[in-house]
Scaffold this active site. Structure first.
Site, mmCIF file in Angstrom:
data_model
loop_
_atom_site.group_PDB
_atom_site.id
_atom_site.type_symbol
_atom_site.label_atom_id
_atom_site.label_comp_id
_atom_site.label_asym_id
_atom_site.label_seq_id
_atom_site.Cartn_x
_atom_site.Cartn_y
_atom_site.Cartn_z
ATOM 1 N N GLY A 153 0.838 -1.193 0.000
ATOM 2 C CA GLY A 153 0.000 0.000 0.000
ATOM 3 C C GLY A 153 0.868 1.236 0.000
ATOM 4 O O GLY A 153 1.667 1.445 0.920
ATOM 5 N N MET A 154 0.730 2.072 -1.018
ATOM 6 C CA MET A 154 1.569 3.257 -1.170
ATOM 7 C C MET A 154 0.696 4.504 -1.068
ATOM 8 O O MET A 154 -0.233 4.699 -1.847
ATOM 9 C CB MET A 154 2.316 3.226 -2.510
ATOM 10 C CG MET A 154 3.214 2.013 -2.682
ATOM 11 S SD MET A 154 4.202 2.073 -4.197
ATOM 12 C CE MET A 154 5.383 3.366 -3.797
ATOM 13 N N SER A 155 1.023 5.358 -0.092
ATOM 14 C CA SER A 155 0.259 6.585 0.127
ATOM 15 C C SER A 155 0.896 7.789 -0.532
ATOM 16 O O SER A 155 0.326 8.885 -0.501
ATOM 17 C CB SER A 155 0.134 6.850 1.629
ATOM 18 O OG SER A 155 1.419 7.151 2.175
ATOM 19 N N CYS B 206 -7.423 11.696 7.147
ATOM 20 C CA CYS B 206 -7.152 11.951 5.734
ATOM 21 C C CYS B 206 -8.330 12.559 4.990
ATOM 22 O O CYS B 206 -8.149 13.297 4.026
ATOM 23 C CB CYS B 206 -6.679 10.673 5.040
ATOM 24 S SG CYS B 206 -7.957 9.402 4.839
ATOM 25 N N GLY C 161 3.451 0.837 5.425
ATOM 26 C CA GLY C 161 4.518 1.596 6.067
ATOM 27 C C GLY C 161 4.255 1.889 7.526
ATOM 28 O O GLY C 161 4.788 2.862 8.070
ATOM 29 N N GLY D 217 3.735 8.888 0.586
ATOM 30 C CA GLY D 217 4.577 9.442 1.641
ATOM 31 C C GLY D 217 5.901 8.717 1.744
ATOM 32 O O GLY D 217 6.148 7.706 1.081
ATOM 33 N N VAL D 218 6.754 9.215 2.627
ATOM 34 C CA VAL D 218 8.102 8.670 2.737
ATOM 35 C C VAL D 218 8.095 7.273 3.345
ATOM 36 O O VAL D 218 8.923 6.417 2.978
ATOM 37 C CB VAL D 218 9.008 9.627 3.542
ATOM 38 C CG1 VAL D 218 8.541 9.752 4.979
ATOM 39 C CG2 VAL D 218 10.474 9.206 3.476
ATOM 40 N N MET E 109 -4.837 3.323 -3.046
ATOM 41 C CA MET E 109 -6.301 3.311 -3.033
ATOM 42 C C MET E 109 -6.833 4.711 -3.314
ATOM 43 O O MET E 109 -6.446 5.677 -2.656
ATOM 44 C CB MET E 109 -6.827 2.823 -1.679
ATOM 45 C CG MET E 109 -6.513 1.386 -1.361
ATOM 46 S SD MET E 109 -7.425 0.801 0.099
ATOM 47 C CE MET E 109 -6.780 1.899 1.362
ATOM 48 N N CYS F 114 -10.197 1.703 8.944
ATOM 49 C CA CYS F 114 -9.639 1.649 7.592
ATOM 50 C C CYS F 114 -8.618 0.530 7.464
ATOM 51 O O CYS F 114 -8.585 -0.196 6.464
ATOM 52 C CB CYS F 114 -9.006 3.000 7.248
ATOM 53 S SG CYS F 114 -8.375 3.103 5.552
#
Length: 412
Positions: free
Chosen positions: A11-13, A229, A129, A15-16, A37, A105
């Site tokens: 899962g990639m948001s 968010c 992350g 962010g770092v 997502m 979530c």
């Protein structure tokens, strides 16, 4: 992609943290597939560029995936996010409770619905992350030692999550106390933990940023979001007005703890336990919200002493296997550390498991603002034993006597 490797859906948001997680997983030999997502409808008011659910997040995640040489997909979860997270968020406030949408979530979407996408892509695990440690192949089901002792048939991290001999997963705090996010993962069930990877759990935030800089990632200095968010400016009241409409607010009256009428309010949804702002004046001492009664839409106010509680109950408890709650001969109560909100340091308590997925928590030192709707997470040192949702505490009026005269009593 090499199918001889184990495959991970990350899962990639944008962010770092999730970006560096992708790099670490790739270096550990996994086939990594990035996914972001899309959780906002086209008319969502929270499509801010810096949100983890916004369009800029997708662009950032796609750029990182390209830099790491991993594929990246966008999955539309807007309808499910609306139903499972946003509607929950609003309905909890309508019920006089303070929700925790991040827990929901994680359970329902990131480690829930997303698994169908992972399975379709041939993935063995889902990774995020989060700053938490998930130990695979560690801990006998009946052990609360949490010392990493493997079950006799455990085959470690190399075993597939569906193998019959696979042992239990243990959730631990991340080593960075300022960033630990194990609290937000307490509700994950054993099947979810067994197919989850959290590669950042044994690292600190400065280490993560250093890696991002060394990789030349553009998001290396991206500021962490400190907000929910989907709530712009962290103004949940404005969000509820937009989402529900003023006509859906439950207006009512404000009383003090002695039963005296104080004033009227525009909606029980606008209050949380411990709140001072927005209350009528005229009191020689500061007033706080100490109880919310959704049946009468009453807001009960009192002074700081009325906020303190030494006992409460939690429901919908998720006991982790390492807690050994179902073991024959398990003692009815045990001592543990309990966090009553995410930024709470934790306090020693005696926990008594009850029927119907409930538990009673007796705090050794009374705590302020134990808030219905928030999660209470139970730890043995750094090991998550389980957790549940704090039940409403109704203020008992002074005229009640005997056992009913205690300051706060737990309602079902």
């Amino acid at each position: 992609m090499n199918r001889n490797k184990q495959r991970v859906l990350l899962g990639m948001s944008g962010g770092v943290d999730s970006s560096v997680a992708g790099y670490l997983l790739r270096e550990q030999g996994y086939d990594v597939i990035g996914v972001t997502m899309k959780v906002w409808p086209q008319d969502c008011i929270s499509r801010a560029e810096d949100k983890c659910c916004g369009p800029q997040a997708i662009a950032d995640a796609r750029g990182v995936a390209h830099a790491l040489g991993i594929p990246h997909y966008v999955v539309d979860e807007a309808d499910q996010f609306e139903r499972l997270v946003i509607d929950y968020f609003a309905s909890e406030y309508q019920a006089g409770r303070t929700p925790n949408p991040c827990v929901m979530c994680n359970e329902k979407l990131k480690f829930g619905n997303l698994w169908s996408k992972a399975r379709a892509l041939g993935c063995d695990y889902i990774a995020t992350g989060h700053y938490a440690i998930i130990e695979h192949g560690a801990g006998m089901p009946s052990s609360r030692r949490g010392d990493g002792a493997a079950a006799p048939d455990a085959r470690g991290d190399s075993a597939g999550v569906d193998d019959p001999g696979y042992s239990y997963a243990i959730l631990r705090k991340g080593i960075d106390p300022r960033k630990d996010q194990s609290y937000f993962l307490f509700s994950l069930r054993q099947p979810q933990l067994r197919r989850a990877l959290t590669p950042l759990g044994r690292m600190t935030k400065p280490e993560i940023r250093k890696i991002a800089h060394s990789l030349g990632l553009k998001i290396a200095d991206k500021i962490d979001s400190q907000e929910i968010c989907f709530v712009p400016g962290n103004d949940y009241k404005a969000f509820l007005r937009s989402h529900l409409g003023d006509n859906e607010f439950h207006r009512g009256e404000i009383y003090d703890v002695d039963g005296n009428f104080v004033g009227e309010h525009d909606g029980i949804e606008l209050f949380t336990i411990g709140q001072r702002k927005g209350l009528p004046g005229g009191s020689p001492r500061p007033r706080y919200v100490v109880d919310l009664d959704p049946e009468t839409n009453r807001v009960i106010v009192g002074d700081a002493d009325n906020l303190v509680a030494d006992e409460f109950e939690i429901d919908r408890v998720n006991w982790h296997v390492v807690a050994g709650i179902t073991d024959r001969g398990y003692k009815d109560e045990f001592e543990a550390t309990v966090k009553i909100r995410y930024n709470h340091p934790g306090t020693v308590a005696t926990v008594t498991p009850l029927e119907h997925d409930r538990a009673r928590v007796r705090l050794h030192e009374p705590q302020r603002a134990v808030t219905p709707g928030q999660a209470a997470v139970i730890y043995d040192d750094d090991i998550v034993l389980g957790g549940g949702w704090i039940c409403r505490r109704a203020f008992c009026h002074p005229e009640r006597s005997g056992a009913e005269s205690r300051d706060l009593a737990t309602l079902p």
